[in-house]
Design an enzyme around this catalytic site. Structure first.
Site, PDB file in Angstrom:
ATOM      1  N   LYS A  85      57.192  -4.264 -78.771  1.00 38.26           N
ATOM      2  CA  LYS A  85      57.527  -4.569 -80.166  1.00 38.26           C
ATOM      3  C   LYS A  85      58.105  -3.322 -80.828  1.00 38.26           C
ATOM      4  O   LYS A  85      57.472  -2.263 -80.831  1.00 38.26           O
ATOM      5  CB  LYS A  85      56.267  -5.005 -80.924  1.00 38.26           C
ATOM      6  CG  LYS A  85      55.879  -6.440 -80.667  1.00 38.26           C
ATOM      7  CD  LYS A  85      54.593  -6.786 -81.385  1.00 38.26           C
ATOM      8  CE  LYS A  85      54.774  -6.943 -82.870  1.00 38.26           C
ATOM      9  NZ  LYS A  85      53.472  -7.183 -83.542  1.00 38.26           N
TER      10      LYS A  85
HETATM   11  C1  E4P Z   1      53.073  -9.396 -85.925  1.00 40.84           C
HETATM   12  O1  E4P Z   1      54.084  -9.138 -85.314  1.00 40.84           O
HETATM   13  C2  E4P Z   1      52.768  -8.645 -87.152  1.00 40.84           C
HETATM   14  O2  E4P Z   1      52.476  -7.326 -86.771  1.00 40.84           O
HETATM   15  C3  E4P Z   1      51.602  -9.201 -87.914  1.00 40.84           C
HETATM   16  O3  E4P Z   1      51.597 -10.601 -87.851  1.00 40.84           O
HETATM   17  C4  E4P Z   1      51.585  -8.718 -89.334  1.00 40.84           C
HETATM   18  O4  E4P Z   1      50.606  -9.427 -90.012  1.00 40.84           O
HETATM   19  P1  E4P Z   1      50.019  -8.966 -91.420  1.00 40.84           P
HETATM   20  O5  E4P Z   1      51.083  -9.152 -92.437  1.00 40.84           O
HETATM   21  O6  E4P Z   1      48.866  -9.894 -91.632  1.00 40.84           O
HETATM   22  O7  E4P Z   1      49.581  -7.550 -91.277  1.00 40.84           O
END
Ligand code: E4P
Length: 224
Positions: A85
């Site tokens: 990622k």
């Molecule tokens: C996934 O790729 C993200 O890092 C995650 O869903 C972010 O979620 P949040 O907005 O609850 O921190």
């Protein structure tokens, strides 16, 4: 449609992987930090629970050079099929481009605007991860943003998929799928909330009462 677990909590991953047809697990540095465990043993433990499923692990570096080194270390520990990622800013786009040319699987994350998704797709990202709730928080119409990304990818026959993320309630997950997300990742509790509420409990209790009234405590397999 595919669903993933946005958590690094080992017990939850085991439990929900058993109940649902989970396509994999996603994490980010915040999610991992909640577990208070060493990084590599933790992602290796997750990988051992889902050996053949998707594992998305985020890099933390600020430069392309650092992110490439992190990607190498992550895949060395948990396999080349792991999705790296990468936050979608300019350095991230450069990193995605290089990772893809070296055969990595890549998820372009921290997507707040369709234009980020469009650029990530041009350098070959496998997934783009629009942040549904975080977009709402800054008055961006998340549903419309995902619709636009979905339209672009379909219109231009692009292989990049939408992995919607950042959900705070179950309606947001439905809205993401209805807007055209191919895949969502959410915290385990949200999947539970989708199938557990007092009305469902009451319907099940009613069926049980009527059954017992006629057949007593015998189960169907005991009536043969
Ligand atoms: C996934 O790729 C993200 O890092 C995650 O869903 C972010 O979620 P949040 O907005 O609850 O921190």
């Amino acid at each position: 449609m595919k669903i993933l677990l946005d958590t690094a909590h080992i017990e939850d991953i085991k439990k929900y992987n058993d109940i649902y047809d989970i396509a994999g697990v996603t994490s980010n540095p915040t999610i991992l930090s909640r577990e208070k465990k060493d990084f590599f043993p933790l992602i290796q433990e997750i990988r051992s629970i889902i050996p053949d499923k998707e594992l998305h692990v985020q890099v933390t570096g600020n430069t392309c050079e650092e992110m490439l080194k992190e990607a190498k270390a992550i895949t060395h520990a948990v396999g080349k099929e792991t999705y790296i990622k990468v936050p979608t800013n300019e350095e991230g786009i450069k990193t995605i481009k290089q990772l893809k040319s070296s055969g990595y699987h890549v998820t372009a994350t921290a997507i707040y605007m369709p234009q980020q998704a469009m650029l990530a797709a041009t350098v070959g990202a496998d997934y783009v991860a629009p942040y549904f709730n975080r977009m709402n928080n800054i008055n961006v119409d998340s549903k419309k943003a995902i619709q636009e990304i979905a339209w672009l990818f379909e219109h231009y026959h692009c292989d990049t998929k939408i992995l919607a993320a950042s959900f705070k309630n179950t309606q947001q997950i439905m809205d993401a799928f209805l807007a055209g997300a191919h895949t969502v990742t959410a915290s385990p509790e949200l999947y539970t909330q989708m199938v557990e509420n007092p009305m469902i409990d009451s319907a099940i209790a009613g069926f049980s009462q009527d059954w017992i009234h006629t057949y007593g405590n015998k189960k169907i397999y005991e009536l043969i």
